[in-house]
Scaffold this active site. Sequence first.
Site, PDB file in Angstrom:
ATOM      1  N   PRO A 180       0.500  -0.832  -0.160  1.00 52.49           N
ATOM      2  CA  PRO A 180       0.358   0.201  -0.607  1.00 52.49           C
ATOM      3  C   PRO A 180       1.050   1.163   0.176  1.00 52.49           C
ATOM      4  O   PRO A 180       0.279   2.427  -0.675  1.00 52.49           O
ATOM      5  CB  PRO A 180      -0.819   0.073   1.135  1.00 52.49           C
ATOM      6  N   ASP A 203       5.780   2.917 -11.094  1.00 49.61           N
ATOM      7  CA  ASP A 203       4.762   3.558 -11.613  1.00 49.61           C
ATOM      8  C   ASP A 203       4.017   4.522  -9.948  1.00 49.61           C
ATOM      9  O   ASP A 203       5.149   4.354  -9.077  1.00 49.61           O
ATOM     10  CB  ASP A 203       2.858   3.244 -11.862  1.00 49.61           C
ATOM     11  N   LYS A 236       1.113   7.408 -14.214  1.00 54.81           N
ATOM     12  CA  LYS A 236       0.038   8.012 -15.054  1.00 54.81           C
ATOM     13  C   LYS A 236       0.630   9.834 -15.716  1.00 54.81           C
ATOM     14  O   LYS A 236      -0.033  10.655 -16.646  1.00 54.81           O
ATOM     15  CB  LYS A 236      -0.762   9.105 -13.582  1.00 54.81           C
ATOM     16  N   GLY A 271       1.666  -0.898  -7.467  1.00 53.75           N
ATOM     17  CA  GLY A 271       1.195  -0.771  -5.951  1.00 53.75           C
ATOM     18  C   GLY A 271      -0.247  -1.634  -5.678  1.00 53.75           C
ATOM     19  O   GLY A 271      -0.724  -2.016  -6.700  1.00 53.75           O
ATOM     20  N   GLY A 272       0.273  -1.530  -4.357  1.00 52.90           N
ATOM     21  CA  GLY A 272      -0.726  -2.902  -4.089  1.00 52.90           C
ATOM     22  C   GLY A 272      -0.575  -4.127  -4.128  1.00 52.90           C
ATOM     23  O   GLY A 272       0.341  -4.864  -3.791  1.00 52.90           O
ATOM     24  N   ASP A 273      -1.289  -5.172  -4.333  1.00 50.71           N
ATOM     25  CA  ASP A 273      -1.191  -6.175  -5.149  1.00 50.71           C
ATOM     26  C   ASP A 273      -1.230  -6.553  -6.295  1.00 50.71           C
ATOM     27  O   ASP A 273      -2.367  -5.601  -7.459  1.00 50.71           O
ATOM     28  CB  ASP A 273      -2.205  -6.768  -4.689  1.00 50.71           C
ATOM     29  N   THR A 284      -2.842  -6.096  -0.322  1.00 46.42           N
ATOM     30  CA  THR A 284      -3.315  -4.860  -1.256  1.00 46.42           C
ATOM     31  C   THR A 284      -4.280  -3.712  -0.405  1.00 46.42           C
ATOM     32  O   THR A 284      -4.330  -4.314   0.744  1.00 46.42           O
ATOM     33  CB  THR A 284      -4.745  -5.667  -1.831  1.00 46.42           C
ATOM     34  N   ALA A 285      -4.502  -2.848  -0.913  1.00 43.21           N
ATOM     35  CA  ALA A 285      -5.267  -1.624  -0.057  1.00 43.21           C
ATOM     36  C   ALA A 285      -6.096  -2.029   0.762  1.00 43.21           C
ATOM     37  O   ALA A 285      -6.250  -0.953   1.952  1.00 43.21           O
ATOM     38  CB  ALA A 285      -5.213  -0.924  -0.897  1.00 43.21           C
ATOM     39  N   MET A 322     -10.084   3.146  -5.147  1.00 45.92           N
ATOM     40  CA  MET A 322     -10.342   4.556  -5.291  1.00 45.92           C
ATOM     41  C   MET A 322     -11.405   5.364  -6.371  1.00 45.92           C
ATOM     42  O   MET A 322     -11.113   5.790  -7.967  1.00 45.92           O
ATOM     43  CB  MET A 322      -9.136   3.943  -7.052  1.00 45.92           C
TER      44      MET A 322
END
Lengths: 272, 272
Positions: free
Chosen positions: B31, B54, B76, B107-109, B137-138, B191
């Site tokens: 995260p 990223d 992005k 990021g995350g999984d 994951t977040a 998100m």
Amino acid sequence: MNPFDSCQYPDQETSGMNRAPGSVSIVGAGPGDPGLITVRGRDRLAAAEVVIYDDLAGGVLAAWCPPECQRIYVGKRCGRISALQNRITALMVAEARAGRRVVRLKGGDPFVFGRGGEELAALIRAGIPCEVVPGVTAATAAAAAAGVPLTQRGITSAVVFLTGHESAESPTGPIDWEAYARLGATLCLYMGTSNLGEVARKLTAGGMAAGMPVALVSRASCADQRVRLLRLGDLLRGTFGAFEAPGLAIIGEVARVASAAGELASLAAANA
Amino acid sequence: MNPFDSCQYPDQETSGMNRAPGSVSIVGAGPGDPGLITVRGRDRLAAAEVVIYDDLAGGVLAAWCPPECQRIYVGKRCGRISALQNRITALMVAEARAGRRVVRLKGGDPFVFGRGGEELAALIRAGIPCEVVPGVTAATAAAAAAGVPLTQRGITSAVVFLTGHESAESPTGPIDWEAYARLGATLCLYMGTSNLGEVARKLTAGGMAAGMPVALVSRASCADQRVRLLRLGDLLRGTFGAFEAPGLAIIGEVARVASAAGELASLAAANA
């Protein structure tokens, strides 16, 4: 004989009276492979004075827990879940009050089918300093093992984690499998191997096609991990053979992508 | 100007011609907190020759990536997602074919809203040795931050991960929020901060009470993490103030347990 008697107990003699207050870290061990605990989780283990662990966390413990740390097993061999849960809570509180750095090591993530919420609430009620260190949950480990994304553009943008054997516990009644069948989401069934046939029947009743792809992953991330790719109809007919716990079923269109499993296994082995 | 031009490119000069075949590890960074990557993920970073990363993975990279490793940003700021995704794939394949150990840090999984499935499929099509290292994951990081279990005996035995802004991409049509409202499951919105009001309206239309507890967690696990506890009605009225990305909303009865947030934050800070 009390089923808890066969388990290890803390050594009360080593609990000093004028130590700083103890604490409890509820740590997710991840799916089983010692490399899949988080860096923080491993650091907490390395600094622990007492580790309270259960069945899914043994390999992680062997890899990262220092030899002088006391290890207390409180897994399924220790008796009925409900009685056991109270004993675990009492143990954590007692060890922390004795000034020790306690790690409560739980398979996967503590807050996904891990009863971590109950343990955390008990610690807070008792005024014990505590934290939760999240972990890799079984579904994402199984997905990585099988090469099955849980979400994918153009296929699905939702994923559900369910257990196959907890229907009577929810105040909202038994799980409405037929409703889940209609969501178009990826369904991940935790520890549901004993009643996969029954779940498949209910999903079919909800309109899910017998041809829906399924990835069955047993012992994800462990050396004896096994991935099987089949269809919902195979679950209906019970034609999927033996399945070693802990197991996870990924049911959904995403499982069509699972042809990657072979290549993934080979690199993992090469890098081991 | 091509939006990708502002990004770093690989240094082709360093790609030897007679090296062993390269490989790509698609690694979940977790995260954001560098301590919440897995031990294996960190090891892959430490051994990497090229890292393609990223927006969500920057802090992890700074903590664990060796200085001599080449870092290629493809977040992005590099342009439109669809065009970018093809460039990322081409870059991974080119670097691996040049014999390099590549880490694709996400990021995350990688398999939960991470487009990892698309990248993995492309690598396999190209014949590149590859693996997926799962991550925290977040949703589970946000749950740990807020002290909100995602499942709990007597409350719910199901949890759903959804995005609030991907409805048009699924061949099964837009997300049926009203159906999700009726499941009795914990809903985790990734998100989805830009349209929380719209989602809340649809959940209410599906019968979810305006008093349903919600935990809003922004930048879970980061130093500036923020947890807010409110009700579905607050989302409906838009009375929840600014909300920094990445954000996650946990909607469900489990969020009643979130009173733990203060205590958790204090121990985490003490241990930092």
